[in-house]
Design an enzyme around this catalytic site. Sequence first.
Site, PDB file in Angstrom:
ATOM      1  CD  GLU A  28      -3.151  -1.607   2.213  1.00 26.55           C
ATOM      2  OE1 GLU A  28      -2.649  -0.789   3.663  1.00 26.55           O
ATOM      3  OE2 GLU A  28      -3.781  -1.548   1.817  1.00 26.55           O
ATOM      4  CB  VAL A  96      -4.392 -12.994  -0.381  1.00 27.12           C
ATOM      5  CG1 VAL A  96      -3.183 -14.437  -1.195  1.00 27.12           C
ATOM      6  CG2 VAL A  96      -5.426 -13.455   0.307  1.00 27.12           C
ATOM      7  N   GLY A 106      -8.479 -14.801  -0.885  1.00 25.86           N
ATOM      8  CA  GLY A 106      -9.435 -13.436  -0.588  1.00 25.86           C
ATOM      9  C   GLY A 106      -9.912 -13.321  -0.624  1.00 25.86           C
ATOM     10  CB  SER A 107     -13.394 -15.237  -3.127  1.00 22.34           C
ATOM     11  OG  SER A 107     -13.051 -13.926  -3.371  1.00 22.34           O
ATOM     12  CE  LYS A 134     -11.090  -0.830 -13.701  1.00 19.21           C
ATOM     13  NZ  LYS A 134     -12.291  -1.402 -13.075  1.00 19.21           N
ATOM     14  CE1 TYR A 140     -12.452  -6.445  -1.143  1.00 21.29           C
ATOM     15  CE2 TYR A 140     -11.872  -4.445  -0.922  1.00 21.29           C
ATOM     16  CZ  TYR A 140     -11.727  -5.760  -0.217  1.00 21.29           C
ATOM     17  OH  TYR A 140     -10.147  -5.711   0.018  1.00 21.29           O
ATOM     18  CD  GLU A 152     -25.172   5.685   1.414  1.00 24.20           C
ATOM     19  OE1 GLU A 152     -24.118   5.973   2.728  1.00 24.20           O
ATOM     20  OE2 GLU A 152     -25.384   4.701   1.797  1.00 24.20           O
TER      21      GLU A 152
END
Length: 170
Positions: A28, A96, A106-107, A134, A140, A152
């Site tokens: 990250e 992962v 991951g799922s 992405k 997700y 929102e």
Amino acid sequence: MASVLIREAKEGDCGNILRMIRELAEYEKLSDQVKISEEALRADGFGENPFFHCLVAEILPAPGEPQGSCMVGYGLYYFIYSTWTGRNIYLEDIYVKPEYRGQGIGSKIIKKVAEVALDKGCSQFRLAVLDWNKKAVDLYKTLGARDLTEAEGWHSFRFEGEAMRELAGK
């Protein structure tokens, strides 16, 4: 490939979890922000009143293979409360290892967190992702999550360090 086991983390897993936390932070581009220690993970996740819970993903060897299991991912979560909907769960981290991505691990972690959420009476399962990731955003959405920034217009804020001390008058 051998089978994947998603299980609750044990105190003895903290060293491996911390290594993966550091790997995630590096991915990250935020490595400098990791301040946690293995001792803090033990105290905060495995004491009398844990601040977090953690699942780990292990690759189990096929029958007859000499090597033991190998930890390849984790999901760290905790419970939060919404004044609008009540009990919620928040997935702080999901990771992962790169060489195991794209295999559904991951799922599986996310689905297990969803199971925990439902078992604990949570009405929502929340998480955040960096805007440039992405592949994660797409995953997700594919799994049914709504992007609250798009839908929102929510922004996420954080007080830390000096700003938090100043705010508290300390």
